[in-house]
Scaffold this active site. Structure first.
Site, mmCIF file in Angstrom:
data_model
loop_
_atom_site.group_PDB
_atom_site.id
_atom_site.type_symbol
_atom_site.label_atom_id
_atom_site.label_comp_id
_atom_site.label_asym_id
_atom_site.label_seq_id
_atom_site.Cartn_x
_atom_site.Cartn_y
_atom_site.Cartn_z
ATOM 1 N N ASN A 106 0.814 -1.225 0.000
ATOM 2 C CA ASN A 106 0.000 0.000 0.000
ATOM 3 C C ASN A 106 0.843 1.270 0.000
ATOM 4 O O ASN A 106 0.319 2.369 -0.197
ATOM 5 C CB ASN A 106 -0.974 0.022 1.186
ATOM 6 C CG ASN A 106 -0.295 -0.189 2.522
ATOM 7 O OD1 ASN A 106 0.060 -1.314 2.850
ATOM 8 N ND2 ASN A 106 -0.098 0.879 3.279
ATOM 9 N N GLY A 120 5.324 2.890 -0.004
ATOM 10 C CA GLY A 120 6.758 2.632 -0.021
ATOM 11 C C GLY A 120 7.217 1.801 -1.216
ATOM 12 O O GLY A 120 6.687 1.909 -2.327
ATOM 13 N N ASP A 164 -2.836 -9.443 6.046
ATOM 14 C CA ASP A 164 -1.959 -9.187 7.192
ATOM 15 C C ASP A 164 -1.110 -10.431 7.349
ATOM 16 O O ASP A 164 -1.630 -11.507 7.690
ATOM 17 C CB ASP A 164 -2.788 -8.915 8.456
ATOM 18 C CG ASP A 164 -1.908 -8.603 9.662
ATOM 19 O OD1 ASP A 164 -0.721 -9.031 9.700
ATOM 20 O OD2 ASP A 164 -2.393 -7.944 10.585
ATOM 21 N N VAL A 165 0.188 -10.299 7.117
ATOM 22 C CA VAL A 165 1.040 -11.490 7.074
ATOM 23 C C VAL A 165 1.192 -12.150 8.444
ATOM 24 O O VAL A 165 1.676 -13.278 8.513
ATOM 25 C CB VAL A 165 2.425 -11.173 6.459
ATOM 26 C CG1 VAL A 165 2.280 -10.575 5.071
ATOM 27 C CG2 VAL A 165 3.259 -10.271 7.367
ATOM 28 N N ASN A 225 7.385 -8.540 0.594
ATOM 29 C CA ASN A 225 7.923 -7.185 0.816
ATOM 30 C C ASN A 225 7.567 -6.627 2.183
ATOM 31 O O ASN A 225 8.321 -5.815 2.722
ATOM 32 C CB ASN A 225 7.390 -6.253 -0.280
ATOM 33 C CG ASN A 225 7.621 -4.802 0.046
ATOM 34 O OD1 ASN A 225 8.734 -4.287 -0.090
ATOM 35 N ND2 ASN A 225 6.570 -4.110 0.513
ATOM 36 N N TYR A 281 15.652 -5.442 13.862
ATOM 37 C CA TYR A 281 15.531 -5.361 12.404
ATOM 38 C C TYR A 281 16.617 -6.155 11.699
ATOM 39 O O TYR A 281 16.343 -6.995 10.836
ATOM 40 C CB TYR A 281 15.563 -3.901 11.958
ATOM 41 C CG TYR A 281 15.354 -3.730 10.467
ATOM 42 C CD1 TYR A 281 14.079 -3.849 9.915
ATOM 43 C CD2 TYR A 281 16.420 -3.462 9.615
ATOM 44 C CE1 TYR A 281 13.881 -3.705 8.546
ATOM 45 C CE2 TYR A 281 16.230 -3.314 8.249
ATOM 46 C CZ TYR A 281 14.959 -3.427 7.723
ATOM 47 O OH TYR A 281 14.759 -3.290 6.361
ATOM 48 N N LYS A 336 16.344 -9.720 9.353
ATOM 49 C CA LYS A 336 16.700 -9.873 7.938
ATOM 50 C C LYS A 336 17.753 -10.973 7.764
ATOM 51 O O LYS A 336 17.775 -11.648 6.737
ATOM 52 C CB LYS A 336 17.180 -8.532 7.371
ATOM 53 C CG LYS A 336 16.071 -7.462 7.312
ATOM 54 C CD LYS A 336 14.908 -7.853 6.416
ATOM 55 C CE LYS A 336 13.886 -6.732 6.267
ATOM 56 N NZ LYS A 336 12.748 -7.081 5.400
ATOM 57 N N ASP A 393 8.677 5.524 4.761
ATOM 58 C CA ASP A 393 8.260 5.722 6.153
ATOM 59 C C ASP A 393 9.112 4.894 7.122
ATOM 60 O O ASP A 393 9.279 5.279 8.287
ATOM 61 C CB ASP A 393 6.785 5.339 6.327
ATOM 62 C CG ASP A 393 5.851 6.356 5.689
ATOM 63 O OD1 ASP A 393 6.331 7.434 5.277
ATOM 64 O OD2 ASP A 393 4.641 6.068 5.592
ATOM 65 N N ASN A 400 12.199 4.544 7.392
ATOM 66 C CA ASN A 400 13.388 5.244 7.908
ATOM 67 C C ASN A 400 13.149 6.761 7.957
ATOM 68 O O ASN A 400 14.115 7.538 7.829
ATOM 69 C CB ASN A 400 14.627 4.902 7.067
ATOM 70 C CG ASN A 400 14.370 5.096 5.577
ATOM 71 O OD1 ASN A 400 13.645 6.003 5.194
ATOM 72 N ND2 ASN A 400 14.951 4.258 4.744
HETATM 73 N N1 LIG Z 1 13.522 1.604 2.882
HETATM 74 C C1 LIG Z 1 14.718 1.025 2.854
HETATM 75 O O1 LIG Z 1 15.761 1.699 2.809
HETATM 76 C C2 LIG Z 1 14.837 -0.454 2.893
HETATM 77 C C3 LIG Z 1 16.113 -1.020 2.791
HETATM 78 C C4 LIG Z 1 16.238 -2.413 2.802
HETATM 79 C C5 LIG Z 1 15.107 -3.202 2.904
HETATM 80 N N2 LIG Z 1 13.880 -2.621 3.031
HETATM 81 C C6 LIG Z 1 12.714 -3.504 3.118
HETATM 82 O O2 LIG Z 1 11.797 -3.145 2.116
HETATM 83 C C7 LIG Z 1 10.476 -3.568 2.515
HETATM 84 C C8 LIG Z 1 9.509 -2.416 2.317
HETATM 85 O O3 LIG Z 1 9.872 -1.394 3.232
HETATM 86 P P1 LIG Z 1 9.603 0.154 2.957
HETATM 87 O O4 LIG Z 1 10.890 0.832 3.115
HETATM 88 O O5 LIG Z 1 8.807 0.340 1.730
HETATM 89 O O6 LIG Z 1 8.746 0.509 4.257
HETATM 90 P P2 LIG Z 1 7.286 1.139 4.452
HETATM 91 O O7 LIG Z 1 7.080 2.294 3.530
HETATM 92 O O8 LIG Z 1 7.165 1.350 5.911
HETATM 93 O O9 LIG Z 1 6.311 -0.024 3.975
HETATM 94 C C9 LIG Z 1 6.200 -1.203 4.716
HETATM 95 C C10 LIG Z 1 4.957 -1.927 4.240
HETATM 96 O O10 LIG Z 1 4.847 -3.152 4.982
HETATM 97 C C11 LIG Z 1 3.515 -3.228 5.460
HETATM 98 N N3 LIG Z 1 3.370 -4.128 6.599
HETATM 99 C C12 LIG Z 1 3.968 -4.036 7.816
HETATM 100 N N4 LIG Z 1 3.534 -5.030 8.592
HETATM 101 C C13 LIG Z 1 2.653 -5.745 7.860
HETATM 102 C C14 LIG Z 1 1.863 -6.900 8.108
HETATM 103 N N5 LIG Z 1 1.848 -7.527 9.303
HETATM 104 N N6 LIG Z 1 1.087 -7.392 7.103
HETATM 105 C C15 LIG Z 1 1.063 -6.784 5.912
HETATM 106 N N7 LIG Z 1 1.757 -5.674 5.626
HETATM 107 C C16 LIG Z 1 2.546 -5.174 6.595
HETATM 108 C C17 LIG Z 1 3.133 -1.803 5.761
HETATM 109 O O11 LIG Z 1 1.731 -1.679 5.900
HETATM 110 P P3 LIG Z 1 1.063 -0.473 6.771
HETATM 111 O O12 LIG Z 1 1.012 0.735 5.878
HETATM 112 O O13 LIG Z 1 -0.287 -1.015 7.093
HETATM 113 O O14 LIG Z 1 1.934 -0.262 7.978
HETATM 114 C C18 LIG Z 1 3.667 -1.136 4.508
HETATM 115 O O15 LIG Z 1 2.780 -1.334 3.427
HETATM 116 C C19 LIG Z 1 10.620 -4.033 3.953
HETATM 117 O O16 LIG Z 1 10.716 -5.446 3.999
HETATM 118 C C20 LIG Z 1 11.925 -3.405 4.401
HETATM 119 O O17 LIG Z 1 12.523 -4.094 5.461
HETATM 120 C C21 LIG Z 1 13.722 -1.285 3.015
#
Ligand SMILES: NC(=O)c1ccc[n+]([C@@H]2O[C@H](COP(=O)([O-])OP(=O)(O)OC[C@H]3O[C@@H](n4cnc5c(N)ncnc54)[C@H](OP(=O)(O)O)[C@@H]3O)[C@@H](O)[C@H]2O)c1
Length: 250
Positions: free
Chosen positions: A21, A23, A69-70, A96, A173, A177, A209, A211
């Site tokens: 939804n 990011g 919801d995972v 993701n 975190y 991972k 969001d 970070n």
């Molecule tokens: N951003 C980075 O720099 C970065 C770097 C390395 C890896 N990652 C990884 O990339 C992935 C996406 O992260 P992002 O940066 O895009 O973060 P984000 O914008 O916070 O998005 C995270 C997403 O995960 C969802 N989520 C959390 N818990 C959930 C659950 N129990 N069931 C279903 N959905 C859930 C959130 O839903 P809600 O809106 O409902 O909370 C949101 O849609 C993550 O696995 C993160 O660890 C990110």
């Protein structure tokens, strides 16, 4: 028994993206949609999920919201049943959804925060993967992509050349991972002789969001390498951990 692509039931590739939804997940959904896939946009919140899917539909993409919801086994099972009933097959699963509860040093971490982080980042991946694996096995090109992080690389964490070397370790975190990487290797080993490919991908440090938008890459940039893994060809990597620009050490 639903038909596979070979049997002509569904010529369009179908992909499920969890946590799509916002990011990086929303950008993965957008880019897979732009490739012509039917994208099942998973989101735990109905309003946020419907709103994101509607945004992508307006762009002319075949994107459909799936409540997911995972951490909720009933939600996971219902989503898998919906995909089975409506599509009969799944070509790509992008695990993701991810978060962190707390940013504590190991000595200050609460077990509750670590467990809540693992519930989504590790156990949620296993739950969703097992629920839809029968559908991925029906695909002629099943793909599983686990969205990891280079913070999960034990080798990188201990390498003085990494940009974050010496920064405070984020127990919940980073170790979640690392565990996800282990989960990736385990599935890759089990599925070695099937057509289903399993890889872990680091999107790079993206402004989301997660970070507080401190990342230096747009989410759409980070999504690109994940989408490549979701459509990797039959002779592409399996059981690998990579990022834009190459393979990462575990
Ligand atoms: N951003 C980075 O720099 C970065 C770097 C390395 C890896 N990652 C990884 O990339 C992935 C996406 O992260 P992002 O940066 O895009 O973060 P984000 O914008 O916070 O998005 C995270 C997403 O995960 C969802 N989520 C959390 N818990 C959930 C659950 N129990 N069931 C279903 N959905 C859930 C959130 O839903 P809600 O809106 O409902 O909370 C949101 O849609 C993550 O696995 C993160 O660890 C990110």
């Amino acid at each position: 028994m639903p038909a596979t692509h070979d049997e002509g039931m569904n010529e369009t590739m179908t992909a499920l993206v969890t946590g799509a939804n916002k990011g990086i997940g929303k950008e993965i959904a957008r880019q897979l949609g732009q490739l012509g896939h039917t994208v099942l946009l998973g989101a735990r919140d109905v309003e946020r999920g419907r709103s994101a899917a509607a945004e992508l539909v307006v762009e002319g993409l075949d994107v459909r919201f799936v409540q997911l919801d995972v951490t909720d086994q009933a939600s996971v099972a219902a989503a898998a049943k919906t995909i089975d009933d409506e599509h009969g097959v799944l070509d790509s699963l992008v695990n993701n959804a991810g978060l962190t509860h707390g940013m504590s040093l190991p000595s200050e971490a609460s077990v509750e925060d670590v467990a809540a982080t693992y519930a989504t980042n590790v156990f949620g991946v296993i739950a969703v993967t097992n629920a839809v694996l029968p559908l991925l096995r029906r695909s002629t090109a099943g793909r599983i992509v686990n969205v990891s992080s280079d913070l999960g690389s034990l080798t990188r964490q201990q390498d003085p050349a990494t940009p974050y070397y010496g920064q405070p370790p984020l127990l919940a975190y980073s170790s979640s991972k690392t565990a996800l990487n282990g989960v990736t290797v385990a599935y890759a080993q089990e599925l070695e002789t099937t057509g289903v490919k399993v890889n872990a991908v680091n999107p790079g440090y993206c402004a989301t969001d997660l970070n507080d938008h401190a990342g230096h890459l747009p989410a759409a940039e980070g999504a690109k390498v994940i989408v490549q893994a979701a459509v990797v060809p039959d002779d592409g990597p399996h059981g690998a951990f990579f990022t834009d620009g190459g393979t990462l050490p575990w």
